[in-house]
Design a protein around this motif. Structure first.
Motif, PDB file in Angstrom:
ATOM      1  N   ASP A   1       0.848  -1.183   0.000  1.00 31.49           N
ATOM      2  CA  ASP A   1       0.000   0.000   0.000  1.00 31.49           C
ATOM      3  C   ASP A   1       0.886   1.236   0.000  1.00 31.49           C
ATOM      4  O   ASP A   1       2.110   1.128  -0.056  1.00 31.49           O
ATOM      5  CB  ASP A   1      -0.981  -0.013   1.178  1.00 31.49           C
ATOM      6  CG  ASP A   1      -0.280   0.005   2.521  1.00 31.49           C
ATOM      7  OD1 ASP A   1       0.883   0.431   2.583  1.00 31.49           O
ATOM      8  OD2 ASP A   1      -0.898  -0.413   3.511  1.00 31.49           O
TER       9      ASP A   1
ATOM     10  N   ARG B   1      -5.895  12.711  -0.262  1.00 32.05           N
ATOM     11  CA  ARG B   1      -5.640  11.293  -0.472  1.00 32.05           C
ATOM     12  C   ARG B   1      -6.946  10.512  -0.582  1.00 32.05           C
ATOM     13  O   ARG B   1      -7.892  10.768   0.144  1.00 32.05           O
ATOM     14  CB  ARG B   1      -4.821  10.780   0.713  1.00 32.05           C
ATOM     15  CG  ARG B   1      -4.415   9.351   0.584  1.00 32.05           C
ATOM     16  CD  ARG B   1      -3.491   8.961   1.719  1.00 32.05           C
ATOM     17  NE  ARG B   1      -3.320   7.514   1.687  1.00 32.05           N
ATOM     18  CZ  ARG B   1      -2.701   6.828   2.630  1.00 32.05           C
ATOM     19  NH1 ARG B   1      -2.184   7.457   3.669  1.00 32.05           N
ATOM     20  NH2 ARG B   1      -2.586   5.533   2.535  1.00 32.05           N
TER      21      ARG B   1
ATOM     22  N   THR C   1      -6.763   6.953  -0.933  1.00 34.95           N
ATOM     23  CA  THR C   1      -6.465   5.536  -0.744  1.00 34.95           C
ATOM     24  C   THR C   1      -6.335   5.241   0.742  1.00 34.95           C
ATOM     25  O   THR C   1      -6.161   6.135   1.552  1.00 34.95           O
ATOM     26  CB  THR C   1      -5.140   5.166  -1.417  1.00 34.95           C
ATOM     27  OG1 THR C   1      -4.127   6.037  -0.926  1.00 34.95           O
ATOM     28  CG2 THR C   1      -5.229   5.292  -2.912  1.00 34.95           C
TER      29      THR C   1
ATOM     30  N   THR D   1      -7.633  -0.124  -0.182  1.00 31.63           N
ATOM     31  CA  THR D   1      -8.789   0.279  -0.980  1.00 31.63           C
ATOM     32  C   THR D   1      -8.574   1.698  -1.478  1.00 31.63           C
ATOM     33  O   THR D   1      -7.818   2.459  -0.908  1.00 31.63           O
ATOM     34  CB  THR D   1     -10.070   0.271  -0.127  1.00 31.63           C
ATOM     35  OG1 THR D   1      -9.810   1.033   1.033  1.00 31.63           O
ATOM     36  CG2 THR D   1     -10.462  -1.127   0.253  1.00 31.63           C
ATOM     37  N   SER D   2      -9.234   2.019  -2.541  1.00 27.41           N
ATOM     38  CA  SER D   2      -9.154   3.395  -3.033  1.00 27.41           C
ATOM     39  C   SER D   2     -10.441   3.696  -3.762  1.00 27.41           C
ATOM     40  O   SER D   2     -11.196   2.790  -4.091  1.00 27.41           O
ATOM     41  CB  SER D   2      -7.965   3.561  -3.964  1.00 27.41           C
ATOM     42  OG  SER D   2      -8.290   3.087  -5.241  1.00 27.41           O
TER      43      SER D   2
ATOM     44  N   GLU E   1     -10.661   5.111  -6.703  1.00 28.06           N
ATOM     45  CA  GLU E   1     -10.357   5.452  -8.087  1.00 28.06           C
ATOM     46  C   GLU E   1     -11.433   5.003  -9.081  1.00 28.06           C
ATOM     47  O   GLU E   1     -11.522   5.514 -10.177  1.00 28.06           O
ATOM     48  CB  GLU E   1      -9.044   4.783  -8.486  1.00 28.06           C
ATOM     49  CG  GLU E   1      -9.246   3.297  -8.606  1.00 28.06           C
ATOM     50  CD  GLU E   1      -7.957   2.537  -8.798  1.00 28.06           C
ATOM     51  OE1 GLU E   1      -8.039   1.340  -8.956  1.00 28.06           O
ATOM     52  OE2 GLU E   1      -6.898   3.166  -8.773  1.00 28.06           O
TER      53      GLU E   1
ATOM     54  N   TYR F   1      -4.296   2.314  -9.986  1.00 27.19           N
ATOM     55  CA  TYR F   1      -3.462   2.608  -8.849  1.00 27.19           C
ATOM     56  C   TYR F   1      -2.245   1.680  -8.897  1.00 27.19           C
ATOM     57  O   TYR F   1      -2.374   0.491  -8.669  1.00 27.19           O
ATOM     58  CB  TYR F   1      -4.256   2.392  -7.571  1.00 27.19           C
ATOM     59  CG  TYR F   1      -3.441   2.793  -6.417  1.00 27.19           C
ATOM     60  CD1 TYR F   1      -3.336   4.132  -6.107  1.00 27.19           C
ATOM     61  CD2 TYR F   1      -2.711   1.874  -5.715  1.00 27.19           C
ATOM     62  CE1 TYR F   1      -2.518   4.532  -5.095  1.00 27.19           C
ATOM     63  CE2 TYR F   1      -1.905   2.276  -4.698  1.00 27.19           C
ATOM     64  CZ  TYR F   1      -1.812   3.603  -4.387  1.00 27.19           C
ATOM     65  OH  TYR F   1      -0.993   3.995  -3.393  1.00 27.19           O
TER      66      TYR F   1
ATOM     67  N   TRP G   1       1.224  -2.097  -6.614  1.00 29.11           N
ATOM     68  CA  TRP G   1      -0.155  -2.566  -6.666  1.00 29.11           C
ATOM     69  C   TRP G   1      -0.409  -3.067  -8.084  1.00 29.11           C
ATOM     70  O   TRP G   1      -0.912  -2.350  -8.921  1.00 29.11           O
ATOM     71  CB  TRP G   1      -1.054  -1.387  -6.346  1.00 29.11           C
ATOM     72  CG  TRP G   1      -2.501  -1.669  -6.278  1.00 29.11           C
ATOM     73  CD1 TRP G   1      -3.443  -1.266  -7.172  1.00 29.11           C
ATOM     74  CD2 TRP G   1      -3.190  -2.379  -5.259  1.00 29.11           C
ATOM     75  NE1 TRP G   1      -4.675  -1.684  -6.778  1.00 29.11           N
ATOM     76  CE2 TRP G   1      -4.549  -2.374  -5.610  1.00 29.11           C
ATOM     77  CE3 TRP G   1      -2.794  -3.035  -4.105  1.00 29.11           C
ATOM     78  CZ2 TRP G   1      -5.508  -2.989  -4.818  1.00 29.11           C
ATOM     79  CZ3 TRP G   1      -3.752  -3.644  -3.331  1.00 29.11           C
ATOM     80  CH2 TRP G   1      -5.088  -3.612  -3.692  1.00 29.11           C
TER      81      TRP G   1
END
Lengths: 612, 146
Positions: free
Chosen positions: A247, A521, A523, B2-3, B5, B133, B138
């Protein structure tokens, strides 16, 4: 372990907490393990006020609150920054007030002569060796909502004071009274933002004295606390950075530390054996806690972090964690049920589309999940859950694909013996019947339950940090005032799906506390990789722990087959009931600790001491 | 990790790009949800993707590619049905083709961190995944790239 206890009754008690220190001004009230500076009192004759814990009130403020105590205006005593227990006496009445997130829970038990109260249920159980209440433990495993079986604790004959309630002891016995409204009047996000900022700033400032300060520096929540603390003192910031996590926490942490001068940053490298479920073969190494403590599962990771903190700091100090930030600053998608109930269909649809995008599904699927919860209330939902428990166990599918409910059943409910499921169903039916002042919105209920659960969990982590490293863990997101400020914003605004943590963004944009890139941000790191690695590496230990010889199995709370199949799925890298396994392992460890290492909670009082 | 996007809140791209994005997404949705048997549907989709590659020969600037992918995701907010990675990445590839440009369509899986996750994305030849991402390793393994 730190705890407090007291006796209220006519006749003299024959014991007191082992190693307990009497609270000045209040007879028959003791604290155990708390430093003197954290137990503060003010009093005038029959009116006494004591706070135990991190309380932000000055001595003057405590004295000024005495008229409120005399007038029995208890809620006025819960609004200072910090996290603390209040014990207040006004004439013959004694009030014991815990905090909103259950970091200082209150339990009691009555007998003919009087009432014992304590912040630890195990201690009250130890008075006469009261056994674990299997139905409550089943409820803990099946849905983890502490207030569902409101006044029942994990031990038989020990009563629990539910969240937002206080304990009143008087000549007529014990009474439990609500002090916090079920639902807060809703405040717009923009208006709440300054309050949230003020509450968080004060919560952090309250905990900073001359002790060294450290903080987690990972996600948005912990970074906010680290930056707030950095405004007062130099902060040792740590990021757990195992390569397997993949991450961007470390990248953001480094950038943040470079932008905020008083942050000194240290990365904690992961180790091959620092995974979930490591070190469970020797349970004596883990501190005993009052309730099942999920941090026993991640202890090896937490130890690596706290070990680094101790190494890099001049002495033991206070460590800030962003625990519970998610619970107060955002919201789970279950609030869509409230939007449907309130007939805000357009808003529900537009939010559902975004949730659908994030979950790789369609908006109709998202809305179908919440449809049932929108039509039922809390009591109705419990009746349905009870009916579900009476049916045969279900096959496992990810929780995110199950319908949303007020009290959703976790996979562990399907691992229980039919007889336990029936008993749990009966308890839920009864709870539904006795339910008073139920919240109207699902989000109000589930937010509170999440917080109560997180409060208990953090208490376990705090015990670990204190016992092994001498570090005081501070979790400001669990403070009363922070919770009040954040939860006043309706869940559908806090959880606005197109934006990440809009409340934090509104509160801190342009204030110079946080570097702007932190707020931008989108994420969030996660420990999935280490959870799966642990499930794979320690599958044998887990199988044994939860196998036929386990205490949970003996009580009918787990059966062997589902555990094996969940572990097999994990080993194959398939999605599995990971969170549920975590919960179950923590409960098993707790039960074993109870049996193998009985703690000496009480000591006899000789008549001479009692007279003194 | 997690994101968010998968969802774009900002309108991006020039007018022709936004039009192409809408048309590309619409085409992708039709292809992926054709009322025929699954294997046939997938065969048609692959054929369309190959056609798109032939139609778009000129290279695409990385920033334009990013804008185009975002534009497709932004358009997808109007579609209440499923518009996950498969739909939006194919949409972006088709949109690029409509503009005479080239994006590769990739299907693959991610094994680390577990659990296994299947994914589809658009890739710019020579530059790598677009609008994905990729920071901190990733990454997904490519099984098929058109």
């Amino acid at each position: 372990m730190r705890w407090s206890a007291g006796w209220y009754g006519g006749t003299r008690h024959d014991r007191q907490p082992a190693g307990g220190r009497a609270v000045p001004g209040l007879e028959n009230t003791w604290t155990v393990g708390w430093p003197t500076a954290r137990v503060r009192s003010a009093g005038e004759g029959p009116v006494v006020l004591t706070t135990v814990g991190e309380c932000g009130a000055s001595d003057r403020q405590l004295r000024e609150a005495l008229p409120a105590v005399r007038a029995r205006g208890w809620p006025a005593l819960t609004g200072w920054p910090g996290s603390y227990l209040v014990v207040a006496r006004s004439g013959e009445t004694l009030a014991v007030v815990g905090d909103l997130a259950g970091q200082h829970p209150v339990y009691y038990r009555e007998d003919a002569a009087g009432t014992w109260w304590s912040t630890t249920a195990s201690a009250l159980a130890a008075l006469d060796g009261a056994p674990v209440d299997v139905t409550v433990l089943a409820a803990h495993l099946a849905f983890s909502q502490p207030d569902a079986l409101a006044e029942r604790s994990l031990f038989r004959s020990v009563r629990r004071v539910p969240g937002g309630h206080l304990l009143l002891l008087g000549p007529d016995g014990a009474a439990v009274e609500r002090y916090e409204p079920v639902t807060y009047p809703s405040v717009a996000l923009r208006e709440a933002a300054p309050t949230v900022r003020a509450a968080l700033t004060e919560a952090v400032a309250t905990r900073i004295d001359d002790r060294p300060v450290s903080a987690d520096l990972a996600g948005l929540d912990s970074t906010t606390l680290a930056c707030l603390a950095a405004q007062h003192a130099p902060v040792t910031a740590v990021t757990y950075a195992d390569e397997r996590l993949r991450d961007d926490d470390l990248a953001y942490a480094r950038r943040t530390a470079a932008a905020v001068p008083s942050l000194t940053h240290h990365a904690v490298p992961g180790a091959a054996d620092a995974v979930y479920y490591a070190g469970l073969n020797d349970l004596t190494e883990l501190p005993a806690t009052d309730a099942p403590n999920p941090y026993v599962v991640t202890a090896s990771i937490k130890r690596a972090v706290l070990g680094t903190v101790v190494e890099k700091m001049p002495g033991p100090g206070v460590h800030f964690t962003g625990a519970a930030g998610d619970a107060v600053l955002s919201a789970p998608s279950s609030y869509l049920a409230d939007l449907l109930r309130e007939r805000q269909h357009r808003r529900a649809l537009s939010h559902a589309v975004i949730h659908a995008r994030l979950r790789h599904t369609s908006a109709f699927t998202v809305l179908a999940r919440v449809k049932d919860a929108a039509r039922t209330g809390l009591a109705g939902s419990w009746l349905r859950t009870a009916a579900e428990l009476r049916r045969p166990a279900r096959d496992w599918i990810p929780q995110a694909q199950r319908p949303i409910s007020w009290t959703p059943l976790l996979a562990s409910a399907d691992w229980m013996a039919p007889d336990v499921r029936r008993r749990l169903a009966a308890a839920l039916d009864q709870a539904a019947e006795e339910l008073t002042d139920a919240p109207v919105r699902l989000a109000d209920w589930s937010d509170r339950q999440d917080l109560a659960r997180l409060g208990t969990n953090t208490a376990g982590w705090r015990a670990l940090a204190l016992a092994e490293h001498g570090i005081e863990l501070a979790a400001p997101y669990l403070d009363n005032e922070v919770i009040r400020a954040c939860l006043a914003v309706p869940a559908d605004r806090r959880g606005e799906p197109a934006q990440y943590k809009p409340l934090l963004d509104a509160a801190f944009t342009g204030t110079g506390v946080l570097p702007p890139f932190v707020l931008a941000r989108t994420t969030k790191g996660g420990f999935n990789a280490l959870a799966y690695a642990g499930l794979r590496d320690h599958a044998r230990v887990l199988k044994e722990l939860l196998g036929p010889s386990s205490r949970l199995a003996a009580l009918g709370l787990v059966t062997e087959y589902p555990i094996t199949s969940a572990l097999e799925r994990a080993a194959a890298g398939q999605p599995t009931a990971q969170g549920t396994l975590h919960l179950v392992v923590a409960a098993e460890v707790w039960l074993r600790q109870l049996a193998f290492a009985p703690k000496q909670w009480w000591e006899e009082v000789t008549p001479r001491v009692a007279l003194a | 990790m997690t994101s968010i996007e998968a969802y774009s809140t900002t309108r991006s791209g020039t007018y022709p790009e936004r039009c192409a994005a809408a048309a590309g997404l619409a085409l992708a949705l039709v292809l992926l949800h054709l009322p025929v048997r699954r294997h046939l549907r997938f065969r048609y989709t692959l054929r369309a993707a190959r056609l798109a590659r032939r139609a778009g020969r000129r290279p695409l600037d990385p920033t334009r590619a990013q804008e185009l992918v975002d534009a497709v995701r932004h358009t997808a907010r109007w579609w209440p049905g499923r518009a996950a990675c498969m739909e939006t990445s194919l949409g972006a590839v088709l949109a690029a083709a409509l503009l005479g440009r080239r994006l590769n369509w990739c299907l693959g899986a991610r094994f680390c961190p577990p659990p296994v996750e299947y994914h589809a994305w658009a890739e710019l030849p020579g530059t790598g995944p677009v609008g994905e991402y990729t920071l901190g390793g990733w990454h997904h393994r490519t099984a098929l790239s058109i």
